[in-house]
Scaffold this active site. Structure first.
Site, PDB file in Angstrom:
ATOM      1  N   ASP A  42      -9.754  -5.507  -4.207  1.00 57.01           N
ATOM      2  CA  ASP A  42      -9.187  -4.490  -3.313  1.00 57.01           C
ATOM      3  C   ASP A  42     -10.108  -3.269  -3.308  1.00 57.01           C
ATOM      4  OD1 ASP A  42      -7.639  -2.442  -2.122  1.00 57.01           O
ATOM      5  OD2 ASP A  42      -5.783  -3.381  -2.786  1.00 57.01           O
ATOM      6  N   HIS A  87      -7.651  -5.797   0.154  1.00 57.62           N
ATOM      7  CA  HIS A  87      -6.414  -5.029   0.284  1.00 57.62           C
ATOM      8  C   HIS A  87      -5.474  -5.660   1.303  1.00 57.62           C
ATOM      9  CE1 HIS A  87      -3.913  -1.523  -0.173  1.00 57.62           C
ATOM     10  NE2 HIS A  87      -4.001  -1.208   1.097  1.00 57.62           N
ATOM     11  N   SER A 137       0.827  -1.203   0.000  1.00 63.43           N
ATOM     12  CA  SER A 137       0.000   0.000   0.000  1.00 63.43           C
ATOM     13  C   SER A 137       0.864   1.257   0.000  1.00 63.43           C
ATOM     14  CB  SER A 137      -0.957  -0.046   1.200  1.00 63.43           C
ATOM     15  OG  SER A 137      -2.000   0.864   1.064  1.00 63.43           O
TER      16      SER A 137
END
Length: 273
Positions: A224, A253, A95
């Protein structure tokens, strides 16, 4: 507790497990190095040295007013790598951590880097623009900032649901994991948490990605809900010269359960290859 002090006087906490070729992990927002514990143990058990730090403002690191921006995050990572004299490094970023890793290469090159792993990573650009219609509208990020400002405790608890895909029909919900996510998130200073939203959402990493000239694993969950795969992994894999794209149907995610096991197998195979 292992810490080092950056050139601007900020204390950064890090973990250092195992011996062998170093694998350096950068975590997502608003978490800390603990989010990588499973993978850090995995690689350390398999003959690698796992290093994972808490980004400035996060976890057990200092919470300075200044420096909560992507260039400084990348420089902190560089100073950690240089301070520990790590070479032939495998960089792994999830991320926001994927943005940190990518910007590190944009600013410091790949002299010390052997491979890169980007998991659910924010590059090249999260924000929806005329040139990036697959991105996420600005209103979503304004809502994140508002949630952090108004009641960050409740906001983080609510965020954990979509982060791990627990809001999907048939999902097996882990109350413990949601509590861990909340605990990690509440360790972030308010200033750092707020500033970082702009950094992960509005930074354009396209030129940084073009500087990656080492083998790169680009991994992303197809479901996600936080970082849209169409604006992220699918574009990144086209930009990076030597990229291998792995997508996980139905995966969120934050990878959990069988999704996490699948990524762990891909991660281990890639770093051993």
């Amino acid at each position: 507790m292992a810490t080092f002090t950056t050139s601007d006087g900020t204390g950064i906490f890090y973990k250092d497990w195992g011996t062998g070729q170093p694998v350096v992990f950068s975590h997502g927002w608003p978490l800390n190095a603990d989010a990588w514990d499973g993978q850090a143990r995995l690689v350390a058990d398999n003959g690698f040295r796992a290093v994972a730090h808490d980004r400035r403002g996060h976890g057990r690191s200092d919470q300075p007013w200044q420096g909560n921006h992507m260039d400084r995050y990348a420089d902190d990572l560089a100073e950690l790598i240089e301070g520990l004299n790590l070479d032939n490094v495998i960089l792994v970023g999830h991320s926001t951590g994927g943005g940190e890793v990518t910007r590190y290469i944009g600013r410091h090159g790949t002299r010390r880097v052997a491979k890169v792993v980007l998991l659910g990573a924010v590059p090249p650009l999260m924000l929806k623009t005329a040139d990036n219609p697959e991105g996420t509208p600005r209103e979503v990020f304004d809502g994140i900032r508002a949630g952090v400002e108004a009641d960050r405790s409740q906001f983080y608890w609510d965020l954990s649901e979509s982060f791990y895909g627990f809001n999907r029909p048939g999902a097996t919900v882990s109350e413990g994991l949601r509590r861990s996510f909340w605990l990690w998130s509440m360790q972030v200073g308010l200033k750092a948490a707020y500033d970082c939203v702009e950094q992960f959402s509005e930074q354009d990493f396209t030129e940084d990605l073009r500087g990656i000239d080492v083998p790169t694993l680009v991994a992303h969950g197809e479901d996600d809900q936080i970082v849209a795969i169409g604006a992220a992994a699918l574009k990144t894999a086209q930009i990076v010269k030597d990229a291998t794209l792995k997508t996980y149907p139905g995966a969120p995610h934050g990878l959990v359960g069988e999704f996490e096991k699948a990524f762990d197998a891909d991660l281990l195979a890639f770093i051993k290859s």
